[in-house]
Design a protein around this motif. Structure first.
Motif, PDB file in Angstrom:
ATOM      1  N   THR A 319     -15.832  -5.856 -93.887  1.00  0.00           N
ATOM      2  CA  THR A 319     -16.743  -5.450 -94.954  1.00  0.00           C
ATOM      3  C   THR A 319     -15.928  -4.824 -96.081  1.00  0.00           C
ATOM      4  O   THR A 319     -14.692  -4.919 -96.098  1.00  0.00           O
ATOM      5  CB  THR A 319     -17.792  -4.457 -94.409  1.00  0.00           C
ATOM      6  OG1 THR A 319     -18.733  -4.176 -95.449  1.00  0.00           O
ATOM      7  CG2 THR A 319     -17.148  -3.165 -93.934  1.00  0.00           C
ATOM      8  N   THR A 320     -16.612  -4.180 -97.022  1.00  0.00           N
ATOM      9  CA  THR A 320     -15.945  -3.502 -98.136  1.00  0.00           C
ATOM     10  C   THR A 320     -16.356  -2.041 -98.159  1.00  0.00           C
ATOM     11  O   THR A 320     -17.434  -1.668 -97.696  1.00  0.00           O
ATOM     12  CB  THR A 320     -16.314  -4.157 -99.481  1.00  0.00           C
ATOM     13  OG1 THR A 320     -17.741  -4.151 -99.637  1.00  0.00           O
ATOM     14  CG2 THR A 320     -15.796  -5.581 -99.547  1.00  0.00           C
ATOM     15  N   ARG A 321     -15.466  -1.189 -98.694  1.00  0.00           N
ATOM     16  CA  ARG A 321     -15.737   0.235 -98.841  1.00  0.00           C
ATOM     17  C   ARG A 321     -15.218   0.709-100.206  1.00  0.00           C
ATOM     18  O   ARG A 321     -14.507  -0.007-100.898  1.00  0.00           O
ATOM     19  CB  ARG A 321     -15.076   1.028 -97.706  1.00  0.00           C
ATOM     20  CG  ARG A 321     -15.752   0.847 -96.349  1.00  0.00           C
ATOM     21  CD  ARG A 321     -17.135   1.441 -96.351  1.00  0.00           C
ATOM     22  NE  ARG A 321     -17.818   1.321 -95.057  1.00  0.00           N
ATOM     23  CZ  ARG A 321     -18.704   0.393 -94.769  1.00  0.00           C
ATOM     24  NH1 ARG A 321     -18.987  -0.554 -95.662  1.00  0.00           N
ATOM     25  NH2 ARG A 321     -19.307   0.368 -93.596  1.00  0.00           N
ATOM     26  N   VAL A 322     -15.577   1.968-100.565  1.00  0.00           N
ATOM     27  CA  VAL A 322     -15.216   2.522-101.871  1.00  0.00           C
ATOM     28  C   VAL A 322     -14.249   3.679-101.686  1.00  0.00           C
ATOM     29  O   VAL A 322     -14.500   4.594-100.891  1.00  0.00           O
ATOM     30  CB  VAL A 322     -16.480   3.026-102.616  1.00  0.00           C
ATOM     31  CG1 VAL A 322     -16.087   3.573-103.995  1.00  0.00           C
ATOM     32  CG2 VAL A 322     -17.496   1.919-102.768  1.00  0.00           C
ATOM     33  N   ARG A 323     -13.125   3.635-102.405  1.00  0.00           N
ATOM     34  CA  ARG A 323     -12.173   4.735-102.397  1.00  0.00           C
ATOM     35  C   ARG A 323     -12.645   5.865-103.312  1.00  0.00           C
ATOM     36  O   ARG A 323     -13.622   5.739-104.051  1.00  0.00           O
ATOM     37  CB  ARG A 323     -10.799   4.243-102.863  1.00  0.00           C
ATOM     38  CG  ARG A 323     -10.013   3.480-101.818  1.00  0.00           C
ATOM     39  CD  ARG A 323      -8.712   2.956-102.415  1.00  0.00           C
ATOM     40  NE  ARG A 323      -7.969   3.995-103.124  1.00  0.00           N
ATOM     41  CZ  ARG A 323      -7.108   4.835-102.542  1.00  0.00           C
ATOM     42  NH1 ARG A 323      -6.890   4.743-101.230  1.00  0.00           N
ATOM     43  NH2 ARG A 323      -6.474   5.744-103.271  1.00  0.00           N
ATOM     44  N   LYS A 324     -11.919   6.946-103.280  1.00  0.00           N
ATOM     45  CA  LYS A 324     -12.228   8.089-104.132  1.00  0.00           C
ATOM     46  C   LYS A 324     -12.126   7.729-105.603  1.00  0.00           C
ATOM     47  O   LYS A 324     -12.913   8.206-106.433  1.00  0.00           O
ATOM     48  CB  LYS A 324     -11.269   9.240-103.803  1.00  0.00           C
ATOM     49  CG  LYS A 324     -11.497  10.500-104.621  1.00  0.00           C
ATOM     50  CD  LYS A 324     -10.503  11.580-104.219  1.00  0.00           C
ATOM     51  CE  LYS A 324     -10.712  12.834-105.065  1.00  0.00           C
ATOM     52  NZ  LYS A 324      -9.750  13.901-104.711  1.00  0.00           N
ATOM     53  N   ASP A 325     -11.177   6.821-105.929  1.00  0.00           N
ATOM     54  CA  ASP A 325     -11.014   6.391-107.319  1.00  0.00           C
ATOM     55  C   ASP A 325     -11.983   5.281-107.691  1.00  0.00           C
ATOM     56  O   ASP A 325     -11.813   4.627-108.715  1.00  0.00           O
ATOM     57  CB  ASP A 325      -9.568   5.947-107.570  1.00  0.00           C
ATOM     58  CG  ASP A 325      -9.120   4.834-106.622  1.00  0.00           C
ATOM     59  OD1 ASP A 325      -9.984   4.254-105.916  1.00  0.00           O
ATOM     60  OD2 ASP A 325      -7.905   4.534-106.569  1.00  0.00           O
ATOM     61  N   ARG A 326     -12.998   5.045-106.845  1.00  0.00           N
ATOM     62  CA  ARG A 326     -14.066   4.054-107.040  1.00  0.00           C
ATOM     63  C   ARG A 326     -13.572   2.616-106.966  1.00  0.00           C
ATOM     64  O   ARG A 326     -14.296   1.677-107.353  1.00  0.00           O
ATOM     65  CB  ARG A 326     -14.811   4.265-108.367  1.00  0.00           C
ATOM     66  CG  ARG A 326     -15.222   5.687-108.657  1.00  0.00           C
ATOM     67  CD  ARG A 326     -15.809   6.394-107.458  1.00  0.00           C
ATOM     68  NE  ARG A 326     -17.058   5.800-106.989  1.00  0.00           N
ATOM     69  CZ  ARG A 326     -17.670   6.114-105.865  1.00  0.00           C
ATOM     70  NH1 ARG A 326     -17.132   7.012-105.037  1.00  0.00           N
ATOM     71  NH2 ARG A 326     -18.795   5.537-105.517  1.00  0.00           N
ATOM     72  N   ARG A 327     -12.401   2.392-106.431  1.00  0.00           N
ATOM     73  CA  ARG A 327     -11.888   1.039-106.262  1.00  0.00           C
ATOM     74  C   ARG A 327     -12.425   0.471-104.955  1.00  0.00           C
ATOM     75  O   ARG A 327     -12.445   1.148-103.929  1.00  0.00           O
ATOM     76  CB  ARG A 327     -10.362   1.044-106.258  1.00  0.00           C
ATOM     77  CG  ARG A 327      -9.730  -0.337-106.117  1.00  0.00           C
ATOM     78  CD  ARG A 327      -8.262  -0.298-106.508  1.00  0.00           C
ATOM     79  NE  ARG A 327      -7.509   0.650-105.731  1.00  0.00           N
ATOM     80  CZ  ARG A 327      -6.927   0.380-104.550  1.00  0.00           C
ATOM     81  NH1 ARG A 327      -7.030  -0.843-104.038  1.00  0.00           N
ATOM     82  NH2 ARG A 327      -6.244   1.302-103.919  1.00  0.00           N
ATOM     83  N   ILE A 328     -12.875  -0.804-105.005  1.00  0.00           N
ATOM     84  CA  ILE A 328     -13.404  -1.472-103.809  1.00  0.00           C
ATOM     85  C   ILE A 328     -12.238  -2.001-102.979  1.00  0.00           C
ATOM     86  O   ILE A 328     -11.317  -2.640-103.511  1.00  0.00           O
ATOM     87  CB  ILE A 328     -14.353  -2.616-104.190  1.00  0.00           C
ATOM     88  CG1 ILE A 328     -15.512  -2.094-105.032  1.00  0.00           C
ATOM     89  CG2 ILE A 328     -14.875  -3.320-102.944  1.00  0.00           C
ATOM     90  CD1 ILE A 328     -16.419  -1.133-104.299  1.00  0.00           C
ATOM     91  N   ILE A 329     -12.281  -1.754-101.666  1.00  0.00           N
ATOM     92  CA  ILE A 329     -11.225  -2.239-100.769  1.00  0.00           C
ATOM     93  C   ILE A 329     -11.870  -3.043 -99.643  1.00  0.00           C
ATOM     94  O   ILE A 329     -13.027  -2.828 -99.276  1.00  0.00           O
ATOM     95  CB  ILE A 329     -10.395  -1.075-100.194  1.00  0.00           C
ATOM     96  CG1 ILE A 329     -11.304  -0.087 -99.438  1.00  0.00           C
ATOM     97  CG2 ILE A 329      -9.598  -0.374-101.274  1.00  0.00           C
ATOM     98  CD1 ILE A 329     -10.556   1.027 -98.733  1.00  0.00           C
ATOM     99  N   ASN A 330     -11.085  -3.988 -99.096  1.00  0.00           N
ATOM    100  CA  ASN A 330     -11.516  -4.768 -97.922  1.00  0.00           C
ATOM    101  C   ASN A 330     -11.040  -4.054 -96.664  1.00  0.00           C
ATOM    102  O   ASN A 330      -9.871  -3.649 -96.567  1.00  0.00           O
ATOM    103  CB  ASN A 330     -10.930  -6.179 -97.960  1.00  0.00           C
ATOM    104  CG  ASN A 330     -11.410  -6.975 -99.151  1.00  0.00           C
ATOM    105  OD1 ASN A 330     -10.751  -7.032-100.191  1.00  0.00           O
ATOM    106  ND2 ASN A 330     -12.565  -7.609 -99.022  1.00  0.00           N
ATOM    107  N   VAL A 331     -11.937  -3.918 -95.678  1.00  0.00           N
ATOM    108  CA  VAL A 331     -11.583  -3.199 -94.449  1.00  0.00           C
ATOM    109  C   VAL A 331     -12.128  -3.944 -93.233  1.00  0.00           C
ATOM    110  O   VAL A 331     -13.081  -4.723 -93.333  1.00  0.00           O
ATOM    111  CB  VAL A 331     -12.145  -1.758 -94.458  1.00  0.00           C
ATOM    112  CG1 VAL A 331     -11.513  -0.929 -95.548  1.00  0.00           C
ATOM    113  CG2 VAL A 331     -13.666  -1.768 -94.569  1.00  0.00           C
ATOM    114  N   PHE A 332     -11.471  -3.678 -92.072  1.00  0.00           N
ATOM    115  CA  PHE A 332     -11.979  -4.064 -90.759  1.00  0.00           C
ATOM    116  C   PHE A 332     -12.438  -2.787 -90.068  1.00  0.00           C
ATOM    117  O   PHE A 332     -11.686  -1.800 -89.992  1.00  0.00           O
ATOM    118  CB  PHE A 332     -10.902  -4.743 -89.921  1.00  0.00           C
ATOM    119  CG  PHE A 332     -10.746  -6.205 -90.179  1.00  0.00           C
ATOM    120  CD1 PHE A 332     -11.854  -7.022 -90.304  1.00  0.00           C
ATOM    121  CD2 PHE A 332      -9.484  -6.780 -90.291  1.00  0.00           C
ATOM    122  CE1 PHE A 332     -11.721  -8.374 -90.533  1.00  0.00           C
ATOM    123  CE2 PHE A 332      -9.351  -8.134 -90.528  1.00  0.00           C
ATOM    124  CZ  PHE A 332     -10.472  -8.935 -90.649  1.00  0.00           C
TER     125      PHE A 332
END
Length: 586
Positions: A319-332
């Motif tokens: 899925t995807t999540r949001v970092r503190k800097d509001r950047r979208i990242i791909n994660v397992f």
């Protein structure tokens, strides 16, 4: 007389069986060696008896003949006894069986009866001595240590035999009366000695057993207490080490590990999670996990908590999540329920792995593979199509610059052939496609080979090479004759190009293991092992002017006909075997 009473009232009868087994096991090696030594001595005595016979002493003293018979009987018995002892192999007291006890009694009985016979029936007729019987009686008492009742009957049996012999063959009445008394005393002393040794050994065994069991029991009690203490200490140490190790792993791993309540409140946050999301533990602990979820994934989060509350885990969820800097990242994500001691679900643990860089690399690799494929195809098509086009262009220039074009009519067929060659190259590319429709019909491989054999022979003759066909009778198959011609021509031309002048190309058909096999064999230098596994790959070629499409076309045709290509190669040449399944007759 207290010793003799042992036969009627032996103490600790429950230990006698164990004592006898221990005694037989302890006596096993001694008796095995003793039986072998006695057998060798008996063989020596037999040879000595034969020597006495050859010197003619039997006629003077007939008792020597009885001595030989006794030695022979003893030798035969010892052969049986020795064979048993050397055949059996007692490794421990538990291996002792009833047969071993019987053989020990039999050994003692044979030894004592033989000595009684020799003393009473032989020695009395020669010199009147009791030496052999004395040795036998004391040997049985000392070596065997039999049970009192058993030893009594053995001694009694030997006493009867020796007394009969002495009575019959001792002519001197004075010596006879002395032997009566001496043998009676000998029997009594020997039996008492045997019983004494038996009882002494039995008492020693009981003493050792009692001490051993007492020590073993006390040792076992101490060991149990010690093991409980050690187990308790070890369990505490393991728990402490496990807690410390898990804490160290959680803190040092690159993966993010997050603990949260069923309401989604973050309660644990490791350095891996801080690195992935950018939040420190002081910033995120106590906050909702929803801060890390994009707006379009909020419904997904609700589903995750629903599964966790029902005890179901979520493994390797992408899925995807949001970092503190509001950047979208791909994660397992791997999400598992947390339970208390009562096996109640009180929260959830999440393992997070950032795969954003990995996803970017995968996309770049796919794009590079596509670009490489396009580049290879463009280079190959450009190279192959440019040659015939250059020829056609040159002739068109000649036609355009000359006032008499009819002069060049004879070159028009050449230009057409060059255009046909360009078309053929494009057709080969299309032949590689798996989506091409194959029009099959009943055909015979031999007919197809015979139809194109003149073309192959013409190519071979032009290059000073030879072609032979060895065609066996094969059944008809469902084949596309055009594709079969193309495949055979490609394989044949490859084989011809692989050989030097004078080489021979052989085309064969035969049946093997319910398969029709088409074999094209050349006498070239063979194919490098590292290339064989890659044959059939488009654009793979070892020829300076090759396109790398010929074998790819052949593999495509074979696959469409559900055939298998097998290659045999060596320093003396290569063989391409195309194996077609013979259809089952209805």
């Amino acid at each position: 007389m207290g010793i003799i009473n042992l036969t009627k009232d032996e103490p600790c009868l429950e230990f006698q069986e164990e004592f006898l087994n221990n005694h037989v096991y302890a006596n096993y090696l001694r008796l095995r060696i003793l039986s072998t030594i006695l057998l060798l001595l008996t063989i020596f005595f037999i040879f000595n008896d034969y020597s006495i016979f050859t010197r003619g002493l039997w006629s003077n003293t007939p008792a020597y003949e009885w001595l030989l018979y006794s030695h022979v009987a003893l030798g035969l018995s010892l052969i049986i006894i020795s064979a048993f002892y050397w055949h059996s192999n007692l490794q421990s007291m538990e291996d002792v069986r009833t047969v071993h006890k019987i053989y020990e009694i039999f050994f003692a009985l044979v030894s004592l009866l033989t000595s009684a016979f020799i003393t009473g029936w032989v020695d009395q007729r020669i010199h009147g001595h009791l030496t052999v019987y004395v040795i036998g009686c004391f040997s049985v008492a000392v070596v065997f240590n039999l049970k009192p009742k058993v030893s009594f009957w053995i001694y009694f049996s030997s006493y009867i035999i020796v007394m009969i012999g002495i009575t019959l063959y001792q002519p001197n009445s004075v010596i006879l009366n002395g032997h009566y008394l001496n043998i009676l005393l000998l029997i009594l002393v020997s039996w008492i000695l045997s019983v004494t040794l038996y009882r002494s050994n039995f008492q020693n065994f009981l003493h050792r057993t009692h001490l051993h069991r007492l020590v073993k029991e006390r040792t076992r009690e101490l060991e149990e207490i010690n093991q409980k203490l050690i187990k308790e200490v070890d369990e505490r140490r393991k728990v402490e080490k496990k807690i410390s190790r898990l804490a160290s792993i959680v803190e040092s791993t690159d993966d993010g590990i997050i603990g949260m309540t069923l309401e989604g409140i973050v309660i644990d946050w490791n350095r891996g999670a801080e690195s992935i999301y950018g939040y420190s533990d002081s910033e995120i602990i106590g906050e909702s996990i929803k801060e890390l979820v994009p707006p379009d994934k909020q419904g997904e989060l609700d589903d995750i908590f629903l599964n966790i509350s029902q005890g179901r885990s979520l493994l390797h969820y992408e899925t995807t999540r949001v970092r503190k800097d509001r950047r979208i990242i791909n994660v397992f994500l791997t999400v598992s329920p947390i339970k208390n001691h009562a096996d109640e679900i009180i929260g959830a643990s999440t393992i997070v792995r950032d795969v954003t860089a990995q996803k970017k690399i995968e996309k770049d690799m796919i794009r590079m593979d596509q670009m490489n494929l396009v580049g290879e195809m463009a280079a190959s098509i450009g190279h192959e199509v440019r040659n015939p086009m250059t020829t056609v262009r040159g002739f068109l220039q000649l036609l355009g610059g000359n006032n008499n074009p009819n002069k060049y009519n004879e070159y028009i067929p050449l230009m057409i052939s060059e255009l046909d060659r360009a078309n053929l190259i494009i057709t080969e590319f299309l032949s590689i496609s798996r989506t091409k429709v194959t029009e099959v019909a009943p055909n015979n491989l031999n007919d197809i080979i015979n139809s194109i054999l003149p073309l192959v022979q013409a190519d071979a003759i032009n290059n000073e090479k030879n072609v032979t066909a060895e065609l066996s009778k094969v059944p008809d198959l469902m084949l596309d004759d055009k594709e079969m011609r193309q495949m055979i021509l490609n394989l044949a031309r490859n084989g011809l190009e692989a050989m030097t002048r004078g080489g021979r190309l052989t085309i064969k058909t035969f049946i093997e293991d319910n398969e029709v096999i088409l074999a094209v064999q050349d006498q070239g230098t063979g194919i490098e092992p590292e290339i064989i596994d890659r044959l059939g790959t488009p654009f793979l070629t070892t020829k300076e002017m090759g396109t790398g499409l010929g074998l790819a076309v052949c593999y495509g045709i074979a696959e469409r006909h559900k055939a298998i290509v097998k290659i045999e190669s060596g320093p003396r040449g290569s063989t391409f075997n195309i194996k077609f399944k013979v259809p089952m007759s209805k």
